[in-house]
Design an enzyme around this catalytic site. Structure first.
Site, PDB file in Angstrom:
ATOM      1  N   GLU A  21       0.816  -1.223   0.000  1.00  0.00           N
ATOM      2  CA  GLU A  21       0.000   0.000   0.000  1.00  0.00           C
ATOM      3  C   GLU A  21       0.848   1.272   0.000  1.00  0.00           C
ATOM      4  O   GLU A  21       0.327   2.366  -0.201  1.00  0.00           O
ATOM      5  CB  GLU A  21      -0.940  -0.008   1.208  1.00  0.00           C
ATOM      6  CG  GLU A  21      -1.954  -1.137   1.157  1.00  0.00           C
ATOM      7  CD  GLU A  21      -3.006  -1.034   2.228  1.00  0.00           C
ATOM      8  OE1 GLU A  21      -2.692  -1.406   3.379  1.00  0.00           O
ATOM      9  OE2 GLU A  21      -4.121  -0.582   1.938  1.00  0.00           O
ATOM     10  N   TYR A  53     -15.887  26.625   2.109  1.00  0.00           N
ATOM     11  CA  TYR A  53     -15.803  25.168   1.904  1.00  0.00           C
ATOM     12  C   TYR A  53     -14.722  24.792   0.884  1.00  0.00           C
ATOM     13  O   TYR A  53     -14.215  23.681   0.913  1.00  0.00           O
ATOM     14  CB  TYR A  53     -17.162  24.549   1.548  1.00  0.00           C
ATOM     15  CG  TYR A  53     -17.992  25.284   0.515  1.00  0.00           C
ATOM     16  CD1 TYR A  53     -17.587  25.372  -0.800  1.00  0.00           C
ATOM     17  CD2 TYR A  53     -19.193  25.879   0.887  1.00  0.00           C
ATOM     18  CE1 TYR A  53     -18.360  26.046  -1.737  1.00  0.00           C
ATOM     19  CE2 TYR A  53     -19.958  26.561  -0.040  1.00  0.00           C
ATOM     20  CZ  TYR A  53     -19.540  26.645  -1.357  1.00  0.00           C
ATOM     21  OH  TYR A  53     -20.297  27.309  -2.265  1.00  0.00           O
ATOM     22  N   GLU A  73      -7.892   6.207  10.327  1.00  0.00           N
ATOM     23  CA  GLU A  73      -8.163   6.928  11.580  1.00  0.00           C
ATOM     24  C   GLU A  73      -7.174   8.088  11.767  1.00  0.00           C
ATOM     25  O   GLU A  73      -7.541   9.175  12.216  1.00  0.00           O
ATOM     26  CB  GLU A  73      -8.029   5.989  12.789  1.00  0.00           C
ATOM     27  CG  GLU A  73      -9.162   5.013  12.987  1.00  0.00           C
ATOM     28  CD  GLU A  73      -8.997   3.692  12.223  1.00  0.00           C
ATOM     29  OE1 GLU A  73      -8.301   3.667  11.173  1.00  0.00           O
ATOM     30  OE2 GLU A  73      -9.585   2.690  12.674  1.00  0.00           O
ATOM     31  N   LYS A  99     -13.028   3.875   2.557  1.00  0.00           N
ATOM     32  CA  LYS A  99     -11.969   3.289   1.722  1.00  0.00           C
ATOM     33  C   LYS A  99     -12.666   2.224   0.860  1.00  0.00           C
ATOM     34  O   LYS A  99     -12.751   1.044   1.221  1.00  0.00           O
ATOM     35  CB  LYS A  99     -10.894   2.689   2.632  1.00  0.00           C
ATOM     36  CG  LYS A  99      -9.581   2.396   1.921  1.00  0.00           C
ATOM     37  CD  LYS A  99      -8.516   1.972   2.917  1.00  0.00           C
ATOM     38  CE  LYS A  99      -7.193   1.662   2.240  1.00  0.00           C
ATOM     39  NZ  LYS A  99      -6.192   1.133   3.178  1.00  0.00           N
TER      40      LYS A  99
HETATM   41  N1  LIG Z   1      -9.698   0.310  11.481  1.00  0.00           N
HETATM   42  C1  LIG Z   1      -8.923   0.107  10.382  1.00  0.00           C
HETATM   43  N2  LIG Z   1      -8.749  -1.142   9.950  1.00  0.00           N
HETATM   44  C2  LIG Z   1      -7.971  -1.370   8.867  1.00  0.00           C
HETATM   45  C3  LIG Z   1      -7.335  -0.310   8.192  1.00  0.00           C
HETATM   46  C4  LIG Z   1      -7.566   1.022   8.679  1.00  0.00           C
HETATM   47  O1  LIG Z   1      -7.064   2.020   8.127  1.00  0.00           O
HETATM   48  N3  LIG Z   1      -8.357   1.192   9.772  1.00  0.00           N
HETATM   49  N4  LIG Z   1      -6.554  -0.588   7.111  1.00  0.00           N
HETATM   50  C5  LIG Z   1      -6.378  -1.806   6.666  1.00  0.00           C
HETATM   51  C6  LIG Z   1      -5.558  -2.097   5.456  1.00  0.00           C
HETATM   52  O2  LIG Z   1      -4.709  -1.020   5.112  1.00  0.00           O
HETATM   53  C7  LIG Z   1      -6.520  -2.472   4.328  1.00  0.00           C
HETATM   54  O3  LIG Z   1      -7.323  -1.346   3.982  1.00  0.00           O
HETATM   55  C8  LIG Z   1      -5.832  -2.976   3.089  1.00  0.00           C
HETATM   56  O4  LIG Z   1      -6.774  -3.321   2.114  1.00  0.00           O
HETATM   57  C9  LIG Z   1      -6.990  -2.982   7.300  1.00  0.00           C
HETATM   58  N5  LIG Z   1      -7.799  -2.633   8.442  1.00  0.00           N
END
Ligand SMILES: Nc1nc2c(c(=O)[nH]1)N=C([C@H](O)[C@@H](O)CO)CN2
Length: 122
Positions: A21, A53, A73, A99
């Site tokens: 990533e 904005y 987060e 996402k």
């Molecule tokens: N609470 C979260 N859980 C996960 C995150 C995140 O940013 N916050 N990220 C991932 C991995 O990067 C995922 O998106 C890869 O596809 C997994 N869990």
């Protein structure tokens, strides 16, 4: 309650906990809502001091561009911190970060956080 909102702001971002990533940009979608100190929206006739904005959208883009964040987060917390520092009239923010391509069987995954500004001023 008066709300300023930005819906479905798409930002290609370097984000994620896995090594792969770090080498590619992924789509994040932001929904933002915020409120201000009482009556700021309706009573504010000062054009040098309104909440723009476009500026807020650009702050979100600038916060993300050129950096890698491990978790969505962390992105959300950073954006809220910067917005509350720059615009002290903001009293509350809700920020949703989607996402959409992270989990293949889900339309989207993400977080939604709300924060109050403890230090308010006009
Ligand atoms: N609470 C979260 N859980 C996960 C995150 C995140 O940013 N916050 N990220 C991932 C991995 O990067 C995922 O998106 C890869 O596809 C997994 N869990």
């Amino acid at each position: 309650m008066d709300i300023l909102y930005i819906n479905q702001l798409i930002v290609m971002s370097s984000v994620g906990i896995y090594d792969w990533e770090k080498n590619q940009l992924q789509k994040l979608i932001f929904d933002l809502e915020l409120t201000c100190h009482d009556k700021f929206f309706v009573s504010n006739t000062d054009m040098s001091n309104y909440l723009d904005y476009t500026k807020i959208s650009n702050i979100i883009l600038d916060t993300i561009n050129g950096k890698h964040f491990l978790l969505i987060e962390y992105i959300a917390e950073e954006i809220i911190k910067i917005l509350m520092e720059k615009f002290s009239v903001i009293s509350w923010i809700r920020l949703k970060v989607d996402k959409p391509n992270a989990v293949c069987n889900a339309r989207s995954v993400g977080i939604c956080i709300e924060r109050e500004n403890k230090i308010l001023s006009l």
